[in-house]
Design an enzyme around this catalytic site. Structure first.
Site, PDB file in Angstrom:
ATOM      1  N   ASP A 195       0.881  -1.156   0.000  1.00 10.87           N
ATOM      2  CA  ASP A 195       0.000   0.000   0.000  1.00 10.87           C
ATOM      3  C   ASP A 195       0.930   1.221   0.000  1.00 10.87           C
ATOM      4  O   ASP A 195       2.124   1.130   0.344  1.00 10.87           O
ATOM      5  CB  ASP A 195      -0.932   0.010   1.222  1.00 10.87           C
ATOM      6  CG  ASP A 195      -2.116   0.952   0.995  1.00 10.87           C
ATOM      7  OD1 ASP A 195      -2.057   1.807   0.083  1.00 10.87           O
ATOM      8  OD2 ASP A 195      -3.117   0.833   1.735  1.00 10.87           O
TER       9      ASP A 195
HETATM   10  C1  BGC Z   1      -4.884   3.439   0.140  1.00 18.28           C
HETATM   11  C2  BGC Z   1      -5.021   2.461  -1.003  1.00 18.28           C
HETATM   12  C3  BGC Z   1      -4.818   3.190  -2.309  1.00 18.28           C
HETATM   13  C4  BGC Z   1      -3.454   3.868  -2.293  1.00 18.28           C
HETATM   14  C5  BGC Z   1      -3.162   4.635  -3.564  1.00 18.28           C
HETATM   15  C6  BGC Z   1      -3.595   4.224   0.077  1.00 18.28           C
HETATM   16  O1  BGC Z   1      -3.595   5.241   1.024  1.00 18.28           O
HETATM   17  O2  BGC Z   1      -4.919   2.730   1.363  1.00 18.28           O
HETATM   18  O3  BGC Z   1      -6.275   1.859  -0.987  1.00 18.28           O
HETATM   19  O4  BGC Z   1      -4.923   2.280  -3.382  1.00 18.28           O
HETATM   20  O5  BGC Z   1      -3.420   4.781  -1.222  1.00 18.28           O
HETATM   21  O6  BGC Z   1      -3.979   5.747  -3.657  1.00 18.28           O
END
Ligand code: BGC
Length: 751
Positions: free
Chosen positions: A229
């Site tokens: 993530d």
């Molecule tokens: C979120 C993800 C997301 C990623 C990219 C993170 O903060 O938890 O779900 O895909 O950011 O935006």
């Protein structure tokens, strides 16, 4: 492409450079070898591709893209083909913008109604969540776009999401929190999996070898790559060893250099780096080879599709015969959301939608509308607004309130399950003069409904995407028939939820174990506000007596369940038929009364009957056995039921006896008891011999009461073998006896 050869041509630095992003949204290209960069972006219910330079906070606007219904509603459709249609439209939008990987879906379990990200997740039930995710993934990838299944794993709260520790036992992980991922990975075969921010039992997901290698690859056969993530990397070299291939976003070469240095110093086997690079390139070239489609993006068509889908995601939760409203009569539409509806949540899934329906505009196409604000978009109101709304309600023939919860967002959990005070005050006031009012409610997760008994009807719209308002009008006016059912339990009060009060803590213990959602309410006999699997329609359905293909099977034998469902009402509609299984007597582990094992949605014209068939496999009867470290079926009788919801009173029950082939006895030790020894292969014989050699033991084995009035048998059964030996007066030594037990264990294969 011969990936092995390609990896062989790469320098150490080039290989290491592939292990972290080249920007916010893309991997690094290696021009010398013709390796292109891969572009990935959010997901899950729309495309959030930023124009110009990317940034995580979303400061730069993203391209216009359709905001489809969010996962909370989509799961309420219990409809695999519906979610597949949405995913295939998402694939077109992603390809039109040269996006190779969409970041979603998120298939984390809804542990509490307080989770800020519940709107992005499917269900409290692992089978429903996993099946919906699998259909989404298959369809997205068939459409030429890779998927990143997220957030792996045990990421069930937003509080402390980056440093928190989810403390969960393995059985609970396997049966509840990992199970949707297992279904999604094995059936959907996602190209990538996104590991979550949190720790699991002390180890960050990104460097959790058990999670990323043992479970994900060895047990489930995942052959894609793992991406972090955004910002979830902890110690880069450890993560690589554990099975985390790609760090996102860019770390400006810092961690890539750490990888190259570790190889040079002999702290990291280069083969591990090669393995990571091979995994990433395999997916990249697989995608390049399959992604040869030309797409035409028609945002107007997608808006229509979004409306069609949304109408199948909204749950009719109450109807005192008020709905559908006759749109030819004058209608008061009350609440700021009547003009501008809340249809999506905040955070990385926030879409820049090109169109947006409004309830007032859509209803005006059907009949006369009087609008009264009543409550502002932020949930505040005042006497003037309320009085105006009450007056409008008194005069109109129909009353429709459009209200909801103003804030659902990534990064923060709700503190309470309440609606804003202004909303409650408004609904109370309007309902006091018009108890026949209908309420359309927008929210990302359950809310308390203090006014439920005062209103005439409730349609839960969840966060239904940019066409949500149009879909509400379709349903409330009767142009379409509601067919969704709740994918989660709605408690009366959030403190009834099983995670309470072990929620939103930094070190958060999942003390309720496998008793999540309806499993908990069933076990304690608590009546929630709305049950999992419940939802109304404008028609009625009648279930015939279900049949089961056998009353006794050996584990692994096929088992079929069939039931006839008839539309007994006056309009066409769809019914969601649910199949539950529960073991009648559980002697080894506590198990839920029943668990959802399959579901089907059938469309029926008035008077039409269709037969719904389900096939059950051995997993339907199994639990995760912590001792055996395996899925195990214990022999015994199981109740298999077909039902329109999880309600205990509406189950059409059948029985099947299953003879296990997977159950293995727990290894015997000196602390085992006589019944455990008796049940063990060869154990009864051994006891017989012991009795002969030690008369004191035989004396203890009498069946009646002794002179103290004790039930001797029950008492003796609880005594450990070690103590028995002592009572036997040294007839056999502990050492000798331990040796015999070891032989029995070895013969039974549990040594
Ligand atoms: C979120 C993800 C997301 C990623 C990219 C993170 O903060 O938890 O779900 O895909 O950011 O935006």
């Amino acid at each position: 492409m011969n990936v092995k050869e390609l990896v062989g041509k790469m320098t150490l630095e080039e290989k290491a450079s592939l292990c972290a992003g080249g920007g916010w949204w893309q991997t690094k290209p290696i021009d010398r070898l013709g390796i292109p960069s891969v572009y990935m972006t959010d997901g899950p219910h729309g495309l959030r591709k930023q124009e110009g330079t990317g940034d995580h906070l979303g400061l730069n606007a993203s391209v216009p893209a359709t905001c489809f219904p969010t996962a909370a509603g989509l799961a309420s459709s219990f409809d695999r083909s519906l979610i597949a249609r949405q995913a295939s439209a998402l694939a077109v939008e992603a390809q039109a913008h040269d996006v190779s990987i969409l970041l979603g879906p998120g298939t984390n379990i809804k542990r509490s109604p307080l989770c800020g990200r519940n709107f992005e997740y499917f269900s409290e039930d692992p089978v429903l969540a996993g099946e919906m995710a699998a259909s989404y993934i298959k369809s997205l990838q068939e459409g030429g776009v890779g998927c990143s299944l997220k957030h792996f794993a045990a990421n069930n709260q937003e509080s402390y999401r980056m440093g928190g520790d989810s403390l969960v036992d393995e059985r609970t992980l396997r049966e509840i929190y990992l199970r949707p991922f297992e279904i999604a990975v094995t059936k959907g075969k996602p190209q990538t999996v996104m590991c979550s921010y949190n720790r699991i039992n002390g180890v960050f997901s990104c460097e959790n070898e058990w999670l990323l290698t043992k479970v994900l690859r060895d047990d489930w056969g995942f052959d894609g790559y793992v991406v972090t993530d955004w910002g979830a990397m902890d110690i880069r070299v450890d993560a690589l060893k554990a099975g985390c291939e790609l760090e996102m976003p860019s770390s400006d070469m810092t961690t890539c250099n750490q990888i190259a240095d570790a190889v040079k110093k002999g702290e990291l086997d280069e083969a591990i780096l090669d393995r990571a690079v091979t995994r990433m390139l395999n997916i990249l070239y697989r995608w390049i080879e399959t992604n040869k489609r030309e797409v035409t993006l028609d945002l107007e068509e997608h808006h229509k599709l979004a409306r069609e889908i949304a109408a199948q995601t909204m749950v009719l939760a109450k109807n005192n015969g008020v709905l559908p409203l006759d749109a030819k009569k004058s209608t008061a539409i009350i609440g700021a959301y009547g003009k501008k509806i809340m249809f999506q949540g905040g955070g990385s899934s926030h879409i820049n939608n090109p169109y947006e329906d409004s309830v007032v505009d859509e209803w005006s196409k059907l009949g006369e509308v009087v609008y009264a604000e009543g409550v502002r978009a932020d949930g505040t109101t005042d006497d003037a607004l309320i009085n105006e709304a009450v007056e409008a309600a008194k005069k109109a023939q129909n009353v429709l309130l459009v209200v909801g919860s103003p804030m659902e967002t990534e990064g923060a959990d709700r503190k309470e399950m309440t609606l804003p005070a202004g909303v409650v005050k408004l609904v109370d006031a309007v309902a006091s003069v018009r108890p026949d009012c209908a309420v359309a409610l927008t929210c990302g997760a359950p809310v308390e409904l203090p006014f439920i008994d005062k209103i005439g009807a409730l349609l839960v719209a969840y966060l239904g995407g940019q066409a949500a308002a149009g879909a509400i009008v379709d349903l409330v006016s009767g142009a379409k028939n509601p067919c969704a059912k709740f994918a989660e339990t709605w408690p009366v009060d959030f403190r009834h939820n099983p995670s309470h009060p072990n929620y939103a803590l930094k070190d958060v213990e999942y003390r309720e174990g496998v008793f999540v959602g309806y499993r908990h309410y069933d076990m304690h006999g608590i009546n929630p506000r709305f049950r999992f699997g419940y939802g109304l329609s404008y028609t009625t359905f009648e279930y015939g007596e279900p049949t089961i293909s056998a009353s006794a099977i050996t584990e692994g034998d096929p088992l079929t369940v069939s039931v006839d469902v008839k539309n007994t009402g006056g309009v066409a509609g769809a019914e969601i038929v649910q199949l539950y299984v529960g073991q009648d007597v559980c002697t080894n582990v506590p198990r839920p009364v029943k668990e959802l094992k399959d579901f089907a949605k059938v469309w029926l014209e008035p008077g039409e009957t269709k037969t719904v068939k389900f096939e059950l496999d051995s997993r339907a009867f199994a639990y995760w056995n912590d001792f055996a470290k395996a899925w195990t079926v214990d022999s015994g009788s199981f109740t298999v039921s077909v039902a329109p919801s999880s309600c205990p009173y509406c189950q059409k029950k059948m029985s099947v006896t299953v003879t296990s082939t997977s159950a293995k006895p727990r290894p015997l030790t000196l602390y085992s008891t006589i019944p455990e020894l008796m049940a063990f292969p060869g154990g009864a014989e051994l006891i017989g011999k012991m009795m002969q050699n030690a008369p004191t033991l035989s004396a203890l084995n009498n069946d009646g009461e002794d002179m103290l009035g004790m039930d001797m048998k029950a008492m003796v059964e609880g005594i450990p073998l070690k103590t028995m030996l002592m009572f036997a007066g040294g007839a056999i030594s502990e050492e000798q006896f331990g040796g015999i037990l070891a032989q029995l264990n070895a013969a039974a294969g549990v040594a």
